[in-house]
Design an enzyme around this catalytic site. Sequence first.
Site, mmCIF file in Angstrom:
data_model
loop_
_atom_site.group_PDB
_atom_site.id
_atom_site.type_symbol
_atom_site.label_atom_id
_atom_site.label_comp_id
_atom_site.label_asym_id
_atom_site.label_seq_id
_atom_site.Cartn_x
_atom_site.Cartn_y
_atom_site.Cartn_z
ATOM 1 N N LYS A 1 0.908 -1.233 0.141
ATOM 2 C CA LYS A 1 -0.255 -0.305 0.252
ATOM 3 C C LYS A 1 0.925 1.221 0.581
ATOM 4 C CE LYS A 1 -4.573 -0.724 0.357
ATOM 5 N NZ LYS A 1 -5.508 -0.692 -0.212
ATOM 6 N N SER B 1 -3.375 -11.833 4.102
ATOM 7 C CA SER B 1 -3.649 -12.053 2.676
ATOM 8 C C SER B 1 -3.371 -12.101 2.247
ATOM 9 C CB SER B 1 -3.884 -10.133 2.857
ATOM 10 O OG SER B 1 -2.646 -9.851 2.498
#
Length: 322
Positions: free
Chosen positions: A49, A283
């Site tokens: 991110k 994830s």
Amino acid sequence: MMTRSDTILTSAVEAIGDTPIVELSRLTRGLDGRILAKLEYLNPGFSKKDRIARQIIEDAETSGSLYPGQTVVELTSGNTGTGLAIVCGVKGYPFVAVMSKGNSQERARMMAALGAEVVLVDQMAGSQPGQVSGGDLALVETEAQRIVQERKAFRADQFHLEGNTRAHLYHTAPEILRQTGGAFDAFCDFAGTGGSFAGCALAFKQFNPRILCYLVEPAGAAILAGEPVTQPNHRIQGGGYSMADLPLVSKECIDGYLQVSDEKAMQVARRLAKEEGIFAGFSSGANAAAALQLLNSTCKGKTVVVLLNDSGLKYLSTDLWK
Ligand SMILES: Cc1ncc(COP(=O)(O)O)c(C=O)c1O
């Protein structure tokens, strides 16, 4: 050829991206096919991110929608906030991260250490720490909107701003195409905002429409696949919010849907650590588990690309590593 590591960079912001890609040949031992994993946890904020934080802020600087010294606000599961804390810190924008108390505490502490003001929002009645649902996220969104109004801030809106998709369309995916020579058959990705999936899938389809792109969701919260949501409170932090529509994701790029249970995501994250020396989070385990599913079914004998999204260090307070 001069590479980035041969030069002195002007800031940590320039150290975002250009992550290595590794074949998971120990994980796939005995299977017919390959998994290529992009080590996104090696970014300065230990997640993919960072890329969107840089792109969203630099897009806003270019368009004039962010002025010098203006406060930046964003809702985050911690990773986008960490990226924004790095980018805003270097560039001189005050940054407010609004996060659910359900996300792991390492994230809040890291953002604060990087200079962010961290606002933690209570979960809905009945929600569990470590399990952030769409309902919890709605409460975080309300608080983020309130702070934006109050401070006349720039909202680095990762669910809507194209900078999210563009970071992966212009950087992550071209890096993968360069590193692999485009020699892969499929890509699968666990969706939060869907920005990584959307940007990568678009670039891969433009390069070769036969590359199959699969969207990964938590088992029991596979709303995009059209399944009933029976387990909104899954453990795969950073996505699977049971939002019926992801504004950044266009359906044309989706060749199929895959589902991964909490247990499988954790089991594969642990295997990544023990067998591959790759210390990544829930994830990332989900992405690698989904890729294993593909090698065991429709992609037997093929090569699948995944992103390993963030560092396992972000989950030391959870039972992922017990
Ligand atoms: C750890 C982790 N995994 C997956 C995702 C989902 O990525 P995207 O928002 O690009 O769909 C995020 C997003 O914040 C994340 O933090």
